[in-house]
Design a protein around this motif. Structure first.
Motif, PDB file in Angstrom:
ATOM      1  N   LEU A   1       0.732  -1.129  -0.156  1.00 56.03           N
ATOM      2  CA  LEU A   1       0.027  -0.085   0.004  1.00 56.03           C
ATOM      3  C   LEU A   1       0.867   1.326  -0.057  1.00 56.03           C
ATOM      4  O   LEU A   1       0.342   2.362  -0.243  1.00 56.03           O
ATOM      5  CB  LEU A   1      -0.789  -0.120   1.075  1.00 56.03           C
ATOM      6  N   GLY A   2       2.255   1.300   0.392  1.00 57.52           N
ATOM      7  CA  GLY A   2       3.136   2.228   0.157  1.00 57.52           C
ATOM      8  C   GLY A   2       2.787   3.114   1.620  1.00 57.52           C
ATOM      9  O   GLY A   2       3.000   4.432   1.732  1.00 57.52           O
ATOM     10  N   VAL A   3       2.584   2.462   2.634  1.00 58.61           N
ATOM     11  CA  VAL A   3       2.151   3.450   3.969  1.00 58.61           C
ATOM     12  C   VAL A   3       2.777   2.864   4.960  1.00 58.61           C
ATOM     13  O   VAL A   3       3.177   1.610   4.939  1.00 58.61           O
ATOM     14  CB  VAL A   3       0.689   3.253   4.272  1.00 58.61           C
ATOM     15  N   THR A   4       3.204   3.566   5.953  1.00 57.54           N
ATOM     16  CA  THR A   4       3.808   3.056   7.117  1.00 57.54           C
ATOM     17  C   THR A   4       3.098   3.470   8.587  1.00 57.54           C
ATOM     18  O   THR A   4       3.391   3.034   9.359  1.00 57.54           O
ATOM     19  CB  THR A   4       5.284   3.930   7.525  1.00 57.54           C
ATOM     20  N   LYS A   5       1.838   4.311   8.184  1.00 55.37           N
ATOM     21  CA  LYS A   5       0.983   4.490   9.384  1.00 55.37           C
ATOM     22  C   LYS A   5      -0.320   3.772   9.222  1.00 55.37           C
ATOM     23  O   LYS A   5      -0.593   3.034   7.984  1.00 55.37           O
ATOM     24  CB  LYS A   5       0.736   5.792   9.484  1.00 55.37           C
ATOM     25  N   GLU A   6      -1.133   3.798  10.025  1.00 52.75           N
ATOM     26  CA  GLU A   6      -2.457   3.074   9.787  1.00 52.75           C
ATOM     27  C   GLU A   6      -3.524   3.471   8.828  1.00 52.75           C
ATOM     28  O   GLU A   6      -3.366   4.643   8.734  1.00 52.75           O
ATOM     29  CB  GLU A   6      -3.237   2.660  11.011  1.00 52.75           C
ATOM     30  N   VAL A   7      -4.223   2.742   7.872  1.00 53.13           N
ATOM     31  CA  VAL A   7      -4.980   2.956   6.916  1.00 53.13           C
ATOM     32  C   VAL A   7      -6.464   3.472   7.889  1.00 53.13           C
ATOM     33  O   VAL A   7      -7.400   4.021   7.350  1.00 53.13           O
ATOM     34  CB  VAL A   7      -5.289   1.811   5.982  1.00 53.13           C
ATOM     35  N   ASP A   8      -6.525   2.864   8.983  1.00 49.66           N
ATOM     36  CA  ASP A   8      -7.618   3.120   9.732  1.00 49.66           C
ATOM     37  C   ASP A   8      -8.914   2.405   9.161  1.00 49.66           C
ATOM     38  O   ASP A   8      -9.822   2.943   8.672  1.00 49.66           O
ATOM     39  CB  ASP A   8      -8.099   4.503   9.967  1.00 49.66           C
ATOM     40  N   ILE A   9      -8.637   1.058   8.937  1.00 50.45           N
ATOM     41  CA  ILE A   9      -9.567   0.266   8.143  1.00 50.45           C
ATOM     42  C   ILE A   9     -10.905   0.210   8.947  1.00 50.45           C
ATOM     43  O   ILE A   9     -10.868  -0.249  10.220  1.00 50.45           O
ATOM     44  CB  ILE A   9      -9.176  -1.148   8.088  1.00 50.45           C
ATOM     45  N   GLU A  10     -12.025   0.482   8.379  1.00 49.86           N
ATOM     46  CA  GLU A  10     -13.429   0.621   9.153  1.00 49.86           C
ATOM     47  C   GLU A  10     -14.319  -0.260   8.447  1.00 49.86           C
ATOM     48  O   GLU A  10     -15.377  -0.561   8.948  1.00 49.86           O
ATOM     49  CB  GLU A  10     -13.731   1.984   9.084  1.00 49.86           C
ATOM     50  N   GLY A  11     -14.201  -0.595   7.197  1.00 53.34           N
ATOM     51  CA  GLY A  11     -15.295  -1.298   6.232  1.00 53.34           C
ATOM     52  C   GLY A  11     -14.800  -2.224   5.331  1.00 53.34           C
ATOM     53  O   GLY A  11     -13.771  -2.063   4.772  1.00 53.34           O
ATOM     54  N   ALA A  12     -15.749  -3.402   5.264  1.00 51.75           N
ATOM     55  CA  ALA A  12     -15.271  -4.332   4.094  1.00 51.75           C
ATOM     56  C   ALA A  12     -16.248  -5.143   3.877  1.00 51.75           C
ATOM     57  O   ALA A  12     -17.236  -5.347   4.474  1.00 51.75           O
ATOM     58  CB  ALA A  12     -14.048  -5.408   4.910  1.00 51.75           C
ATOM     59  N   THR A  13     -15.997  -5.845   2.459  1.00 52.67           N
ATOM     60  CA  THR A  13     -16.984  -6.529   2.004  1.00 52.67           C
ATOM     61  C   THR A  13     -16.579  -7.481   0.896  1.00 52.67           C
ATOM     62  O   THR A  13     -15.204  -7.076   0.323  1.00 52.67           O
ATOM     63  CB  THR A  13     -18.485  -5.636   1.222  1.00 52.67           C
ATOM     64  N   ARG A  14     -17.193  -8.439   0.511  1.00 48.03           N
ATOM     65  CA  ARG A  14     -16.688  -9.569  -0.319  1.00 48.03           C
ATOM     66  C   ARG A  14     -17.675  -9.942  -1.647  1.00 48.03           C
ATOM     67  O   ARG A  14     -18.755 -10.032  -1.478  1.00 48.03           O
ATOM     68  CB  ARG A  14     -16.470 -10.913   0.420  1.00 48.03           C
ATOM     69  N   ILE A  15     -16.903  -9.680  -2.907  1.00 48.57           N
ATOM     70  CA  ILE A  15     -17.676 -10.322  -3.988  1.00 48.57           C
ATOM     71  C   ILE A  15     -16.758 -11.248  -4.522  1.00 48.57           C
ATOM     72  O   ILE A  15     -15.546 -10.876  -5.024  1.00 48.57           O
ATOM     73  CB  ILE A  15     -17.793  -8.934  -5.063  1.00 48.57           C
ATOM     74  N   GLY A  16     -17.395 -12.476  -4.679  1.00 52.89           N
ATOM     75  CA  GLY A  16     -16.530 -13.758  -5.347  1.00 52.89           C
ATOM     76  C   GLY A  16     -15.234 -13.796  -4.482  1.00 52.89           C
ATOM     77  O   GLY A  16     -15.147 -13.962  -3.089  1.00 52.89           O
TER      78      GLY A  16
END
Length: 483
Positions: A216-231
């Motif tokens: 992702l090219g990051v060193t700090k948190e993305v602060d992931i808050e949501g997710a879903t799946r398709i296939g």
């Protein structure tokens, strides 16, 4: 010189019977053998060597983890593997027990159970009170020799319906969860970028982990808050908002994908693609439409995200029957941004292309839902197109405000229906729906996971996110029956 037991006859003559008798008498005298036992006793004395005493080494003992968390009245709490051995002895001859506890009111030596009889045993602890104790685990081997290891144990307080509660250890700030089949789920944490695979039925450490920070090219948190799946694709979104101090942090303006292979304990994830301008696209869209939702003001420097008129995304799910349009669920703002305002979903009509090729996001009209003044903390649907919305306060990071589950059909303009109020007396704020059951089935049950990062789990005033040992960090997953 001692005479040999066997003699060689001189070539000039054969030994006579008298010679044999004399020889026998001489040897009896030499070895101190008396009586009529005769030659048989002599043979035994001459051929049996003295046995050497068996010696045993010092036993060895190791623990699969030096730190362990449990809970008062916990069901299926996590265990530790104890590996023992001793040179010269079979592992089954060794015994393992707890020989001391630094705070027996939390858990004493009699509260430690060891299962198994081989080289590897399982150790479980029954907690009586919230707090910490150091348990001395001792192996006793043959010859009375012993060895010990220290297990540092932490117990959280009892919760409602403990039989329906499980604890995912290793992190405390659970923010999103996606079912991957076989009774397993991949869980995200908003304090780091590590994705963790858990067995949904057990209190346990993750089966495996993935950290895609470098991709992702990051060193700090993305602060992931949501997710879903398709296939075989899982879509993940950061909060897109400022940090708690009102500062813009670029990693939070990230959405990305992972590709799933396998299922259950064999699940594997591979990094897909990312997009880092969705926040900008949302602000531009709202500005072009008369600032209806105040996105520009909510993202301004100095503005904290978790305000009634703030800007914070916490839900992500695709629209009914679509693999292209995805709903972004907002924790803040409410619409309008006043007490009792409605929860906001914004559809991204080309979400698949945003991730697949970096296309600028295109939006449909905002969807405003009456959740009793609460906002979206998660939104999830099943294969039948039934939606479940986890509703909570725009403000609370804990259980100080109400939480509820609402059923919805995913159609704008259709009202959601409350299916359950969630308990708020136990630590942690409800944050993620793992999987949506058949909502028409009687007694349908759903598993929901807490963000426990701000909770004082062990009564020492330390928030879970700040605990020194990851084994003591944990999020609670609980099953609820829908009304």
């Amino acid at each position: 010189m001692h005479r040999q037991l066997a003699t060689v006859a001189e070539p000039s003559r054969r030994p006579s019977q008298r010679d044999a008798v004399g020889e026998d008498a001489t040897l009896k005298k030499q070895f101190g053998i008396a009586g009529t036992a005769g030659t048989a006793a002599l043979i035994v004395a001459a051929t049996v060597m003295p046995a050497h005493a068996v010696t045993y080494g010092t036993p060895t003992i190791s623990l699969s983890a030096g730190y362990l968390s449990g809970s008062v009245n916990g069901v299926g709490d996590q265990t530790v593997a104890v590996t023992v051995g001793q040179s010269g002895a079979d592992a089954s001859a060794l015994t393992v027990s707890a020989s001391a506890s630094s705070k027996a009111s939390v858990a004493g030596t009699g509260d430690v159970t060891v299962i198994g009889s081989g080289a590897v045993r399982q150790l479980a602890v029954t907690a009586h009170a919230r707090g910490y104790t150091n348990l001395t685990v001792k192996v006793t081997g043959l010859g009375g020799k012993t060895a010990t290891k220290t297990l540092s144990y932490a117990a959280s307080a009892a919760v409602q319906n403990p039989a329906d509660a499980r604890y995912f250890s290793g992190a405390s700030d659970t923010s999103a969860a996606v079912d991957v089949g076989g009774g397993y789920t991949v869980v995200a944490d908003d304090e780091n970028n590590v994705l963790r695979l858990y067995d949904r039925s057990r209190s346990a450490a993750p089966v495996r982990t993935w950290d895609f920070s470098s991709q992702l090219g990051v060193t700090k948190e993305v602060d992931i808050e949501g997710a879903t799946r398709i296939g075989d694709t899982i879509y993940w979104t950061g909060s897109l908002g400022n940090n708690k101090d009102g500062e813009y942090k670029a990693p939070r303006n990230t959405v990305f994908t992972t590709t799933v292979s396998g299922s259950g304990p064999g699940t594997q994830l591979a990094y897909g693609r990312s997009y880092k301008k969705l926040r900008d696209d949302l602000v531009a869209w709202d500005t072009a439409n008369g600032n209806r939702y105040g996105f520009a003001a909510g993202t301004a420097a100095g503005e904290a995200p978790k305000q009634i008129d703030g800007f914070n995304v916490e839900g992500l799910e695709f629209a009914p029957g679509s693999t292209t349009t995805a709903y972004l669920g907002f924790r803040a703002p409410l619409a309008p941004a006043v007490p009792g305002g409605k929860a906001l979903l914004v559809p991204v009509t080309n979400f698949d292309q945003v991730l697949a090729g970096g296309a600028k996001a295109v939006f449909g009209a905002g969807v405003e839902l009456d959740l009793g003044g609460l906002s979206v903390r998660d939104v999830r649907k099943n294969a039948a197109g039934q939606y479940l919305i986890l509703a909570g306060s725009w403000a609370a990071d804990d259980n100080s405000d109400p939480y509820a589950l609402y059923q919805w059909d995913g159609v704008p303009g259709h009202a959601p229906v409350k299916r359950a109020d969630l308990p708020t007396t136990d630590p942690g704020g409800w944050e993620a729906i793992v999987e949506v059951p058949d909502l028409n089935a009687p007694g349908a049950r759903v598993q929901v996971v807490t963000d426990s990062g701000s909770a004082d789990l062990y009564g020492d005033g330390v928030e879970a996110k700040d605990l020194t040992h990851p084994e003591w960090k944990k999020a609670r997953a609980a099953w609820f029956t829908l009304n």
